[in-house]
Design a protein around this motif. Structure first.
Motif, PDB file in Angstrom:
ATOM      1  N   PRO A   1       0.830  -1.214   0.000  1.00  0.00           N
ATOM      2  CA  PRO A   1       0.000   0.000   0.000  1.00  0.00           C
ATOM      3  C   PRO A   1       0.859   1.257   0.000  1.00  0.00           C
ATOM      4  N   LEU A   2       0.401   2.269  -0.681  1.00  0.00           N
ATOM      5  CA  LEU A   2       1.081   3.560  -0.655  1.00  0.00           C
ATOM      6  C   LEU A   2       0.872   4.213   0.702  1.00  0.00           C
ATOM      7  N   GLY A   3       1.908   4.869   1.188  1.00  0.00           N
ATOM      8  CA  GLY A   3       1.801   5.577   2.452  1.00  0.00           C
ATOM      9  C   GLY A   3       1.322   7.000   2.242  1.00  0.00           C
ATOM     10  N   LEU A   4       1.303   7.765   3.330  1.00  0.00           N
ATOM     11  CA  LEU A   4       0.818   9.140   3.281  1.00  0.00           C
ATOM     12  C   LEU A   4       1.548   9.951   2.212  1.00  0.00           C
ATOM     13  N   PHE A   5       0.785  10.540   1.323  1.00  0.00           N
ATOM     14  CA  PHE A   5       1.267  11.466   0.295  1.00  0.00           C
ATOM     15  C   PHE A   5       2.270  10.824  -0.663  1.00  0.00           C
ATOM     16  N   GLU A   6       2.239   9.503  -0.771  1.00  0.00           N
ATOM     17  CA  GLU A   6       3.077   8.803  -1.748  1.00  0.00           C
ATOM     18  C   GLU A   6       2.367   8.618  -3.081  1.00  0.00           C
ATOM     19  N   GLY A   7       1.117   8.998  -3.155  1.00  0.00           N
ATOM     20  CA  GLY A   7       0.358   8.910  -4.397  1.00  0.00           C
ATOM     21  C   GLY A   7      -0.841   9.836  -4.342  1.00  0.00           C
TER      22      GLY A   7
ATOM     23  N   ARG B   1      -1.027   8.665  -9.044  1.00  0.00           N
ATOM     24  CA  ARG B   1       0.140   9.365  -9.578  1.00  0.00           C
ATOM     25  C   ARG B   1       1.132   9.628  -8.460  1.00  0.00           C
ATOM     26  N   ALA B   2       2.404   9.591  -8.799  1.00  0.00           N
ATOM     27  CA  ALA B   2       3.436   9.871  -7.803  1.00  0.00           C
ATOM     28  C   ALA B   2       3.511  11.352  -7.475  1.00  0.00           C
ATOM     29  N   SER B   3       3.009  12.201  -8.385  1.00  0.00           N
ATOM     30  CA  SER B   3       3.089  13.651  -8.209  1.00  0.00           C
ATOM     31  C   SER B   3       1.923  14.301  -8.934  1.00  0.00           C
TER      32      SER B   3
END
Length: 426
Positions: free
Chosen positions: A13-19, A79-81
């Motif tokens: 899972p993506l963490g905080l603000f990683e996606g 998205r990464a950013s």
């Protein structure tokens, strides 16, 4: 309704603000009269080459919505950013407009159509319509709260209980002031009624038959995923059961609060933002909101326990004020202002947002293009206020048509909408 899970390439899972995942919704309208055009199925068919409810176009996907005159553009996966997202959305707006032009149609921005009769809405008629039919049977979808509201939604990931609780607390605390940034629905039923975010006003009442579905719009404080199921989701499911014995709506997405947990993709979805006149503006607002949430999650001004201790009734009262007055809402609660590092006894929401823009800018977190778009807000106010100044207090249909034609052009061109210049005093 299904979305891809918010996971990294390694499956974790993506963490905080990683996606990040954003969604924006637009109306299809007649190119000349600007009346709603229930043709989203034809647009999707023109894009995909076959009738479908979703078409994937690289980084952006197109989707149908409940109303046949609405199309959604969304990130095709996390998205990464946010960098470049505004341009990706704008390119898809252009593509959609090119296809619609062949039928004499175009896309219109803003959160509500200014004169649409919601009783005449056409709902999406294709495929498995069980969910839409169930919503319509229980709540009746022929009203502004279902048929005439377009939003920008932000999806932010979390990994595990602790991150979920931190992110939920931060979003809950920030949520009441978001209309002071993003309100864009100043006109409804052909009139100005003094409310700047009419979308939120009608949204909060669209599930009035079963009040637990929407609650206070501001979500309750929760400390874990388990507590969220217990305090938020299970009461909704219990109240729905007599009306939906088959459990068609027994899913987390039925929750209609202003921010909802999406455990199917390990994300929280923010729902209170009106869509703007260009996706460049939506993404600029999203970038600012994300940076403020980062500071709240880091407990820069206030710890999570004190954010969660803030009464839902107080946050809900502030949201009700801001949905009516947007950036002109006065805040005299020194405690709330100090919770954002604002050292003053009172200000309007625009002043608080100016303070937050300044803090985020000093951190170097925003690119130059985003700062220019936020400066447009600081100079001219919310899109709702700009529309109000452009149409006047008692707008005629002709005046509304001219202004909303300009808004359609702003969407097509990717340019922020500015109110007419005030002539110099003589």
């Amino acid at each position: 309704m299904a979305e891809p899970p918010t996971v990294a390439k390694n499956g974790a899972p993506l963490g905080l603000f990683e996606g990040f995942g954003l969604e924006v919704e637009y109306m299809l309208v007649d190119g000349d009269r600007l009346d709603v055009a229930p043709k989203a199925d034809l647009l999707l068919e023109a894009a995909a080459g076959e009738l479908t409810d979703e078409w994937q176009n690289g980084p952006v996907a197109w989707n149908n919505e409940l109303a046949l005159h609405v199309i959604e553009l969304k990130c095709n996966g996390p998205r990464a950013s946010l960098a470049g997202l505004g341009s990706d959305f704008a390119a898809n707006v252009k593509l959609a407009n090119d296809k619609l032009a062949r039928e004499g149609l175009r896309l219109m921005p803003t959160a509500m159509h200014p004169w649409m009769d919601p009783n005449r809405v056409e709902l999406w008629p294709h495929g498995t319509r069980l969910i839409y039919d169930t919503f319509d049977r229980i709540f009746s979808c022929r009203g502004h709260g279902w048929a005439n509201l377009q939003s920008m939604q932000i999806n932010l990931p979390f990994a595990g209980d602790e991150q979920f609780a931190r992110l939920h607390a931060a979003i809950r605390f920030l949520l009441p002031i978001l209309p002071g940034l993003a309100a864009s629905s100043a006109v409804v039923d052909g009139e100005r009624n003094g409310v700047l975010d009419n979308r939120l006003v009608v949204y909060r009442d669209n599930c009035a038959k079963i009040p637990s579905v929407t609650g206070e719009v501001v979500p309750e404080p929760v400390g874990s995923i388990g507590e969220y199921h217990e305090r938020v989701l299970e009461p909704i499911y219990a109240d729905l059961a007599p009306h939906d014995p088959e459990g068609v709506l027994r899913h987390e997405w039925v929750n209609a609060r202003g921010a909802i947990a999406r455990f199917d993709r390990n994300a929280i979805e923010i729902r209170v933002l009106d869509v703007q006149e260009t996706p460049l503006m939506d993404v600029a607002y999203a970038a600012l909101i994300v940076e403020v949430l980062k500071m709240l999650c880091a407990e820069q001004w206030l710890d999570r326990a004190r954010m969660d201790a803030w009464p839902t009734s107080e946050l809900g009262k502030l949201l009700r004020l801001s949905e009516r007055q947007a950036e002109t809402t006065g805040i005299g609660d020194k405690r709330y202002l100090q919770a954002f590092g604002f050292r003053s006894s009172g200000t309007e929401l625009k002043g608080l947002w100016e303070h937050l823009v300044e803090i985020v800018s000093k951190r170097g977190s925003l690119d130059a293009a985003t700062e220019r778009l936020l400066e447009h807000y600081l100079r001219f106010g919310t899109l709702a206020s700009r529309i109000g100044k452009a149409v006047g207090l008692l707008p005629s249909r002709a005046k509304l048509t001219r202004v909303y034609e300009e808004l359609c052009e702003a969407l097509a061109d990717g340019t922020p909408f500015a109110p007419p210049a005030v002539p110099p005093a003589r």
